[in-house]
Design a protein around this motif. Structure first.
Motif, PDB file in Angstrom:
ATOM      1  N   ASN A   1     -33.110   0.660  64.447  1.00  0.00           N
ATOM      2  CA  ASN A   1     -34.392  -0.057  64.420  1.00  0.00           C
ATOM      3  C   ASN A   1     -35.198   0.150  65.695  1.00  0.00           C
ATOM      4  O   ASN A   1     -36.437   0.092  65.673  1.00  0.00           O
ATOM      5  CB  ASN A   1     -34.151  -1.561  64.224  1.00  0.00           C
ATOM      6  CG  ASN A   1     -33.673  -1.891  62.829  1.00  0.00           C
ATOM      7  OD1 ASN A   1     -33.872  -1.118  61.887  1.00  0.00           O
ATOM      8  ND2 ASN A   1     -33.022  -3.036  62.684  1.00  0.00           N
ATOM      9  N   ASN A   2     -34.510   0.370  66.799  1.00  0.00           N
ATOM     10  CA  ASN A   2     -35.176   0.500  68.106  1.00  0.00           C
ATOM     11  C   ASN A   2     -35.055   1.899  68.683  1.00  0.00           C
ATOM     12  O   ASN A   2     -35.298   2.094  69.876  1.00  0.00           O
ATOM     13  CB  ASN A   2     -34.569  -0.515  69.088  1.00  0.00           C
ATOM     14  CG  ASN A   2     -34.741  -1.953  68.645  1.00  0.00           C
ATOM     15  OD1 ASN A   2     -35.790  -2.547  68.828  1.00  0.00           O
ATOM     16  ND2 ASN A   2     -33.710  -2.534  68.044  1.00  0.00           N
TER      17      ASN A   2
ATOM     18  N   ASN B   1     -31.182  -7.115  68.152  1.00  0.00           N
ATOM     19  CA  ASN B   1     -32.461  -6.433  68.291  1.00  0.00           C
ATOM     20  C   ASN B   1     -33.116  -6.772  69.625  1.00  0.00           C
ATOM     21  O   ASN B   1     -33.715  -5.905  70.277  1.00  0.00           O
ATOM     22  CB  ASN B   1     -33.398  -6.819  67.146  1.00  0.00           C
ATOM     23  CG  ASN B   1     -33.332  -5.839  65.987  1.00  0.00           C
ATOM     24  OD1 ASN B   1     -33.350  -4.641  66.181  1.00  0.00           O
ATOM     25  ND2 ASN B   1     -33.232  -6.357  64.785  1.00  0.00           N
TER      26      ASN B   1
ATOM     27  N   ARG C   1     -43.528  -4.452  65.659  1.00  0.00           N
ATOM     28  CA  ARG C   1     -42.650  -4.554  66.823  1.00  0.00           C
ATOM     29  C   ARG C   1     -42.261  -3.169  67.323  1.00  0.00           C
ATOM     30  O   ARG C   1     -42.285  -2.901  68.531  1.00  0.00           O
ATOM     31  CB  ARG C   1     -41.408  -5.357  66.457  1.00  0.00           C
ATOM     32  CG  ARG C   1     -40.392  -5.526  67.585  1.00  0.00           C
ATOM     33  CD  ARG C   1     -39.168  -6.265  67.057  1.00  0.00           C
ATOM     34  NE  ARG C   1     -38.186  -6.492  68.103  1.00  0.00           N
ATOM     35  CZ  ARG C   1     -37.276  -5.598  68.476  1.00  0.00           C
ATOM     36  NH1 ARG C   1     -37.252  -4.399  67.905  1.00  0.00           N
ATOM     37  NH2 ARG C   1     -36.403  -5.892  69.440  1.00  0.00           N
ATOM     38  N   SER C   2     -41.909  -2.272  66.421  1.00  0.00           N
ATOM     39  CA  SER C   2     -41.499  -0.924  66.806  1.00  0.00           C
ATOM     40  C   SER C   2     -42.646  -0.178  67.473  1.00  0.00           C
ATOM     41  O   SER C   2     -42.465   0.442  68.543  1.00  0.00           O
ATOM     42  CB  SER C   2     -41.028  -0.155  65.568  1.00  0.00           C
ATOM     43  OG  SER C   2     -40.653   1.166  65.912  1.00  0.00           O
TER      44      SER C   2
ATOM     45  N   ALA D   1     -37.215  -7.373  63.439  1.00  0.00           N
ATOM     46  CA  ALA D   1     -37.550  -5.955  63.336  1.00  0.00           C
ATOM     47  C   ALA D   1     -38.695  -5.744  62.355  1.00  0.00           C
ATOM     48  O   ALA D   1     -38.696  -6.291  61.255  1.00  0.00           O
ATOM     49  CB  ALA D   1     -36.323  -5.155  62.891  1.00  0.00           C
TER      50      ALA D   1
ATOM     51  N   CYS E   1     -29.175  -1.946  64.461  1.00  0.00           N
ATOM     52  CA  CYS E   1     -30.112  -2.398  65.498  1.00  0.00           C
ATOM     53  C   CYS E   1     -30.548  -1.243  66.386  1.00  0.00           C
ATOM     54  O   CYS E   1     -31.712  -1.168  66.793  1.00  0.00           O
ATOM     55  CB  CYS E   1     -29.460  -3.502  66.331  1.00  0.00           C
ATOM     56  SG  CYS E   1     -29.120  -5.005  65.404  1.00  0.00           S
TER      57      CYS E   1
END
Length: 304
Positions: A16-17, A101, A192-193, A188, A13
């Protein structure tokens, strides 16, 4: 136990961020360093935790679970009264990876925005208001020799329209909060990113960097910061008359901010007119919305 390839693993997570976390962390660190050097006018009021993102996260979680259970019930004969049904629906529609997330981004919002507000309050002290005349002249060039408010007033002269615009402006604040937390809750993805990297970069580079470089007070304070006649006197008179007849909280907020600026006692965000983060966020939301569905994009575009 977690494993390295598990989407619910905390490190997954974080990866992912990572881009969004890095941008927010740099801004928070920047604010902390400036505060240690005494460069922030009213000190860094760093708020590490706010309950609002948590409550909204519970709201989106509940909605996801309920809609998921409704879809399950429509496709099969299951009873929502059984504990096993809730357990099964929770694992399918609210996976641990989604919660993690959400928290990775949502828990950044409070320290990031509190840092932003502390930095914004300092802008007039770092760089006094000096761009209002230039922005006024640019407006007239772009609008055929007129100020935008003059064209708007010629088409919509009614005070009811002014009240409508003010109410839509206030509506924008809950729209921002709900949109940001909703995007944080979505699974994710590249959209979104990109959304959150752009979100944090916009507030940083536009809301602090460019706002400092082009420090301006805005039309309602033009007469205080630019010598000579006030080209916005007609606008302010229109707002005063509308306020006398219908009441406009916007004028009270303007007085509140200016008094805070004069007395060095800023109770809220402070004064920095350009660039408009309202417009920046509306553009970001509409661009991201179009990636999901055109109707969502048009809905956000309407706030422009």
């Amino acid at each position: 136990m977690f494993n390295g390839s598990d989407m619910s693993h905390p490190l997954t997570c974080l990866r992912n961020n990572a881009a969004a976390i890095s941008v927010a962390a740099i801004v928070i660190l920047f604010g902390t360093v400036l505060d240690s050097l005494g460069a922030i006018a009213f000190g860094l009021e760093l708020d590490w935790f706010s309950s609002l993102p948590i409550y909204l996260g519970m709201f989106w979680l509940t909605l996801s679970l309920l809609f998921g259970m409704l879809r399950d019930r429509a496709s099969s004969d299951v009873s929502i009264l059984q504990v096993s049904t809730w357990q099964s629906s929770f694992s399918r529609h609210v996976p641990v990876s989604r919660i993690l997330n959400y928290l990775c981004v949502a828990l950044l919002l409070s320290p990031f925005m509190s840092t932003f507000v502390s930095l914004k309050r300092s802008i007039p002290f770092w760089r006094p208001f000096g761009w209002d005349r230039a922005f006024f002249n640019l407006d007239r060039v772009l609008h055929g020799g007129h100020s935008p408010w003059e064209l708007m007033d010629a088409v919509f002269p009614w005070p009811e329209f002014t009240i409508f615009i003010v109410q839509v402006y206030y509506l924008w604040f809950p729209v921002v909060i709900l949109t940001v937390t909703w995007f944080a809750w979505t699974p994710a993805s590249q959209i979104r990113s990109r959304f959150f990297v752009t979100y944090f970069v916009s507030w940083s580079l536009l809301g602090i960097g460019l706002a400092t470089a082009t420090s301006s007070a805005g039309p309602c304070y033009y007469r205080y910061v630019v010598p000579g006649p006030d080209p916005y006197s007609g606008l302010m008179e229109h707002l005063r008359l509308t306020s006398q007849a219908h009441g406009l909280t916007a004028l009270r907020v303007q007085d509140y901010l200016w008094t805070g600026y004069l007395t060095n006692e800023y109770p809220i965000e402070g004064i920095a007119a350009r660039p408009s983060m309202h417009v920046a966020m509306a553009v970001l939301f509409s661009v991201a919305g179009f990636q999901i569905h055109r109707f969502l994009g048009y809905a956000y575009l309407s706030f422009l």
